[in-house]
Design a protein around this motif. Structure first.
Motif, PDB file in Angstrom:
ATOM      1  N   ALA A 125       0.825  -1.203   0.000  1.00  0.00           N
ATOM      2  CA  ALA A 125       0.000   0.000   0.000  1.00  0.00           C
ATOM      3  C   ALA A 125       0.858   1.251   0.000  1.00  0.00           C
ATOM      4  O   ALA A 125       1.997   1.249   0.480  1.00  0.00           O
ATOM      5  CB  ALA A 125      -0.921  -0.002   1.220  1.00  0.00           C
ATOM      6  N   ASN A 130      -0.258   8.866  -3.178  1.00  0.00           N
ATOM      7  CA  ASN A 130      -0.087   7.928  -4.291  1.00  0.00           C
ATOM      8  C   ASN A 130       1.345   7.864  -4.802  1.00  0.00           C
ATOM      9  O   ASN A 130       1.596   7.536  -5.966  1.00  0.00           O
ATOM     10  CB  ASN A 130      -1.029   8.266  -5.461  1.00  0.00           C
ATOM     11  CG  ASN A 130      -2.463   7.920  -5.151  1.00  0.00           C
ATOM     12  OD1 ASN A 130      -2.744   6.867  -4.586  1.00  0.00           O
ATOM     13  ND2 ASN A 130      -3.373   8.813  -5.494  1.00  0.00           N
ATOM     14  N   GLY A 258       0.226   1.439  -6.111  1.00  0.00           N
ATOM     15  CA  GLY A 258      -0.482   0.609  -5.156  1.00  0.00           C
ATOM     16  C   GLY A 258      -1.014  -0.681  -5.746  1.00  0.00           C
ATOM     17  O   GLY A 258      -1.121  -0.841  -6.963  1.00  0.00           O
TER      18      GLY A 258
END
Length: 295
Positions: A125, A130, A258
């Motif tokens: 993750a 991002n 991710g």
């Protein structure tokens, strides 16, 4: 860094040694993965230049560095490919100009002796930006680097090469087999920790290089302990195909990174390796990104 070097010296002295050789390490920042304008060829040339200059320096200084220039180079895997999603009329197209550092790293891994890649990291993750990995991902990369260095220094050798595609074979007009080096266990699919693509391709994109169009994948299956297969929906009518693994997102509208929406692969080794820093969570070797012509 100075404190770590001093501890290494003390450790060597306690063991009756006067020198300890450790492979140099390149740890990529997350931003390096998709720096605008940094293409595959740029990355490859930069790494090649560094390696050549380092080896020249070590050769000239063999007197105080007896194992030079035999020390390998360990680098963390560039997993995210921000340059790879281009859109024309909303549809992704194949073009050599879209490939960034991840492909340059793959090419270097294949061509340069003594180069070891630790990673990848797409299965972990990321933070809300991002870009940056969450804590578990950083621990994982540290562990992968440590295992790579340990194996190189104490004899495990090829066993700690990353999970990677060794060869690709087009077994029929609609079937493509991927033979994989798997450090632990057998090749396996995982669509729990990493989200599969809508077409079930496990993150491998097949391109028709004649037209620039993506070839539709009908299914993916593990067919042997070290091989998985993609079955195409139809014969694309050309031998000029290429396979991209872990380089594409499904849409330019979604986040860069991710295990759910980023460029990713759902292919890992079946056997987990023991962890310490990652809180006891099972960790696996995952397939590193690749870009290859389909023979």
């Amino acid at each position: 860094h100075g404190r770590a070097a001093n501890h290494a010296r003390l450790f060597a002295e306690a063991a009756g040694k006067t020198i300890i050789d450790c492979p140099p390490i390149f740890i990529h920042g997350e931003e390096d993965s998709g720096r605008p304008g940094l293409l595959a060829a740029d990355y490859y040339r930069g790494l090649e230049t560094y390696r050549r200059r380092r080896n020249d320096f070590l050769r000239r200084n063999r007197g105080w560095h007896p194992h030079a220039p035999d020390l390998p180079l360990v680098i963390s895997c560039v997993s995210r490919e921000a340059l790879s999603m281009r859109a024309t009329g909303g549809a992704a197209i194949y073009s050599e100009s879209v490939y960034g550092p991840a492909v340059g790293q793959w090419q270097a891994f294949k061509r340069m002796t003594g180069l070891v890649i630790a990673g990848p990291n797409y299965q972990h993750a990321v933070e809300a930006d991002n870009v940056h990995l969450a804590a578990a991902g950083n621990y994982y990369i540290g562990e992968m680097l440590a295992m790579s260095i340990f194996s190189l220094m104490f004899g495990a050798g090829d066993a700690r090469k990353p999970m990677h595609v060794k060869s690709i074979t087009r077994t029929s007009a609609t079937q493509i087999d991927f033979n994989v080096h798997c450090p632990l266990g057998n090749v396996a699919f995982d669509t729990t920790l990493v989200t599969d693509f809508a077409d079930g391709s496990k993150g491998v994109v097949i391109w028709n290089r004649d037209t620039g169009a993506r070839v539709t994948v009908a299914s993916a299956a593990v067919v042997d302990s070290d091989t998985f297969r993609l079955t195409l929906a139809a014969d694309p009518g050309t031998a000029n195909l290429s396979a991209d693994g872990g380089l594409w997102r499904e849409s330019s509208a979604v986040a860069n990174a991710g295990p759910v929406t980023g460029a990713r692969l759902c292919v890992r080794c079946s056997t987990a390796w023991a962890t310490t820093l990652s809180g006891g969570v099972d960790q696996y070797d995952w397939l590193i990104p690749f870009q290859e012509r389909v023979p």
